[in-house]
Every structure is written in C-alpha cells, then in structure tokens.
Design a protein around this motif. Structure first.
Motif, PDB file in Angstrom:
ATOM      1  N   ASP A  24       0.880  -1.284   0.011  1.00  0.00           N
ATOM      2  CA  ASP A  24      -0.070   0.074  -0.071  1.00  0.00           C
ATOM      3  C   ASP A  24       0.680   1.303   0.159  1.00  0.00           C
ATOM      4  O   ASP A  24       0.212   2.363  -0.139  1.00  0.00           O
ATOM      5  CB  ASP A  24      -0.749  -0.031   1.406  1.00  0.00           C
ATOM      6  N   SER A  96      -2.152   9.967  -8.337  1.00  0.00           N
ATOM      7  CA  SER A  96      -3.079   9.152  -7.472  1.00  0.00           C
ATOM      8  C   SER A  96      -1.961   8.814  -6.181  1.00  0.00           C
ATOM      9  O   SER A  96      -0.805   8.822  -6.262  1.00  0.00           O
ATOM     10  CB  SER A  96      -3.515   7.969  -7.971  1.00  0.00           C
ATOM     11  N   CYS A  97      -2.558   8.392  -5.155  1.00  0.00           N
ATOM     12  CA  CYS A  97      -1.701   7.894  -4.026  1.00  0.00           C
ATOM     13  C   CYS A  97      -0.659   6.666  -4.335  1.00  0.00           C
ATOM     14  O   CYS A  97       0.599   6.922  -4.259  1.00  0.00           O
ATOM     15  CB  CYS A  97      -2.732   7.297  -2.881  1.00  0.00           C
ATOM     16  N   ASP A  98      -1.210   5.896  -5.245  1.00  0.00           N
ATOM     17  CA  ASP A  98      -0.160   4.800  -5.436  1.00  0.00           C
ATOM     18  C   ASP A  98       0.827   4.923  -6.550  1.00  0.00           C
ATOM     19  O   ASP A  98       1.431   4.189  -6.872  1.00  0.00           O
ATOM     20  CB  ASP A  98      -1.247   3.444  -5.946  1.00  0.00           C
ATOM     21  N   CYS A 157      -3.342   9.434   0.874  1.00  0.00           N
ATOM     22  CA  CYS A 157      -3.222   7.714   1.192  1.00  0.00           C
ATOM     23  C   CYS A 157      -4.068   7.302   2.398  1.00  0.00           C
ATOM     24  O   CYS A 157      -4.292   8.204   3.271  1.00  0.00           O
ATOM     25  CB  CYS A 157      -1.688   7.409   1.242  1.00  0.00           C
ATOM     26  N   SER A 159      -6.594   5.263   2.576  1.00  0.00           N
ATOM     27  CA  SER A 159      -8.149   4.887   2.490  1.00  0.00           C
ATOM     28  C   SER A 159      -8.534   4.598   1.110  1.00  0.00           C
ATOM     29  O   SER A 159      -7.651   5.026   0.050  1.00  0.00           O
ATOM     30  CB  SER A 159      -8.875   6.320   3.037  1.00  0.00           C
ATOM     31  N   ARG A 160      -9.604   3.974   1.028  1.00  0.00           N
ATOM     32  CA  ARG A 160     -10.059   3.281  -0.237  1.00  0.00           C
ATOM     33  C   ARG A 160     -11.489   4.034  -0.602  1.00  0.00           C
ATOM     34  O   ARG A 160     -12.472   3.070  -0.250  1.00  0.00           O
ATOM     35  CB  ARG A 160      -9.864   1.942  -0.419  1.00  0.00           C
ATOM     36  N   ASP A 181      -6.279   2.423  -7.119  1.00  0.00           N
ATOM     37  CA  ASP A 181      -6.251   2.935  -5.604  1.00  0.00           C
ATOM     38  C   ASP A 181      -7.933   3.768  -5.656  1.00  0.00           C
ATOM     39  O   ASP A 181      -7.926   4.050  -4.354  1.00  0.00           O
ATOM     40  CB  ASP A 181      -5.351   3.227  -4.874  1.00  0.00           C
ATOM     41  N   GLN A 182      -8.269   3.844  -6.424  1.00  0.00           N
ATOM     42  CA  GLN A 182      -9.471   4.792  -6.439  1.00  0.00           C
ATOM     43  C   GLN A 182      -9.255   6.354  -5.787  1.00  0.00           C
ATOM     44  O   GLN A 182     -10.196   7.244  -5.568  1.00  0.00           O
ATOM     45  CB  GLN A 182     -10.710   3.960  -5.629  1.00  0.00           C
ATOM     46  N   THR A 183      -7.904   6.682  -6.096  1.00  0.00           N
ATOM     47  CA  THR A 183      -7.626   8.063  -5.321  1.00  0.00           C
ATOM     48  C   THR A 183      -7.926   9.018  -6.371  1.00  0.00           C
ATOM     49  O   THR A 183      -7.695  10.111  -5.903  1.00  0.00           O
ATOM     50  CB  THR A 183      -6.485   8.175  -4.232  1.00  0.00           C
ATOM     51  N   SER A 185      -9.585   9.986 -10.119  1.00  0.00           N
ATOM     52  CA  SER A 185     -10.708   9.823 -11.322  1.00  0.00           C
ATOM     53  C   SER A 185     -10.844  10.752 -12.256  1.00  0.00           C
ATOM     54  O   SER A 185     -10.488  11.898 -12.101  1.00  0.00           O
ATOM     55  CB  SER A 185     -12.006   9.786 -10.664  1.00  0.00           C
ATOM     56  N   TRP A 203      -8.876  12.331  -4.403  1.00  0.00           N
ATOM     57  CA  TRP A 203      -9.217  11.991  -2.891  1.00  0.00           C
ATOM     58  C   TRP A 203      -8.187  12.898  -1.900  1.00  0.00           C
ATOM     59  O   TRP A 203      -7.220  12.780  -1.957  1.00  0.00           O
ATOM     60  CB  TRP A 203      -8.995  10.535  -2.666  1.00  0.00           C
TER      61      TRP A 203
END
Length: 222
Positions: A24, A96-98, A157, A159-160, A181-183, A185, A203
């Motif tokens: 993660d 994104s976070c990832d 980072c 959370s999802r 990671d959905q952060t 879109s 996010w």
C-alpha cells in the motif's frame, strides 16, 4: 512446541502486515515522473512529428476527441504529421496515492494560436512505463500564464474511497476512469454537438475533490 508454533504464527503475522504496508506504500510519490513524461511527449512532437509522437506514447485504449470520442490509435493511424507541430508545457500535475495514474494540464502554442490541454497518464506497474490514456484541449483567446513553478499534488493515502461521479449529463456519451487505488478519477462526457467536459478528481481524505474541470463549447456551425 506450543511456544514455537505461537512464535511462528506471530512472525508470519508480522511479515504479512509488513507486506501489506509495502503493497500500500505510495510508489515513490513521484509527480516529477509525470512531468518528465509530458515534457518528453512534447519534445518528441518537435523531433519526429506531432501525430507520430501521439501514436508512440498512447496506450492501446487511449482516447481523443475529434470532437466525438475516438480510440486514439485508430484515428491517428490515418493522420499525417503537420509541417509545424504544436508545442506545449505542463503547468500542474495531480497523481494518485499509489503513483499509478496522474493528470497533467498546461498550455500549448501553434503559430499565433494558443490554448490549453489536459492529459491523463497510466503507469504500467510491472514495467514502470507511462502512457497517456486520455488527451484533450481547446483554444484560448488569452494564453494561459506560465507559473513560476509547476504545481504538483498527490492524493491522500491510507483509504479506499468510493469514487464520486456526476449525476450524469443526459444525452451525453459519458465515461469514467479511475486509478487502481481509487484516489484519482477522471470523467469525460461528450454531447452530440461536440461540446465536452473533462473533470479530474483527487481524494483528499474525505471526498473526491475536483482539481481539473475543462469545458469545451461546441464548434460553431459553418
């Protein structure tokens, strides 16, 4: 024996937690890689030709708007490079976070014309290569001022979240993309008249906040 089994189980649990944390962990949290990819993309257009650069850097499922949505590689296959390639510069990047997706936005110039662009990039988690998956832009009457520094932001980072999506534009061709990671879109919608909207959200720990919201009017009828 029981102590040995307990110790082994504890060691396995600790290793599992460490592996989960490593999985993660943000991938170097490196917005500069997306900036470098955009700059290299622009440089390639000058060196090898505008549409050649687009072809060579696009993901297989990348889309463009001409003005309707089109699979980039299909549309680009028939395009010849113009004598003068457009030039462009990134002004901001959001990742994104990832670290597997990012969006760049900035300014372009071609002769006396000026405008803006937004590019969404996807990182191959195995090879590390960045390819663009969405590209669009529009002309501007007044050029965008270049910033002193390229703005860079990374999604929160840890959370999802569920991805927030607009209620929808009735009658529009609407597609939503999201980072693994959905952060991060991105939503693109195109109406029959060619007008479109591209929105990128990131996010912040509590909500998906818009960071880019481009709106392109329909081309005037001849």
């Amino acid at each position: 024996m029981r102590r040995l089994l307990l110790a082994a189980a504890l060691s396995s649990a600790i290793a599992g937690d460490a592996a989960a944390r490593e999985r993660d962990r943000p991938l170097a949290a490196n917005p500069s890689a997306f900036i470098a990819a955009e700059i290299a993309f622009s440089r390639l257009a000058q060196e090898k030709g505008q549409w050649t650069a687009f072809r060579e850097t696009a993901a297989p499922d990348a889309v463009m708007f001409v003005p309707q949505r089109a699979i980039a590689r299909d549309w680009l296959r028939t395009q010849k490079d113009p004598a003068e390639a457009v030039k462009w510069q990134p002004h901001a990047v959001y990742i994104s976070c990832d670290g597997n997706a990012g969006a760049t936005t900035g300014a372009w110039q071609k002769g006396p014309a000026n405008g803006y662009f937004t590019t969404v990039w996807r990182r191959d988690p195995k090879k590390g290569k960045l390819s663009w998956i969405l590209d669009h832009g529009d002309a501007l009457a007044t050029p965008r001022a270049a910033p002193d520094f390229i703005e860079s932001k990374q999604a929160k980072c840890g959370s999802r979240p569920g991805v927030a999506v607009d209620a929808g534009d009735e009658g529009a061709d609407m597609v939503v993309g999201v980072s693994p990671d959905q952060t991060l879109s991105w939503t693109s919608s195109v109406r029959a008249d060619g007008s479109r909207r591209v929105t990128v959200r990131m996010w912040d720990g509590t909500a998906m906040q818009p960071v880019i919201d481009d709106r392109v009017a329909a081309a005037p009828k001849p």
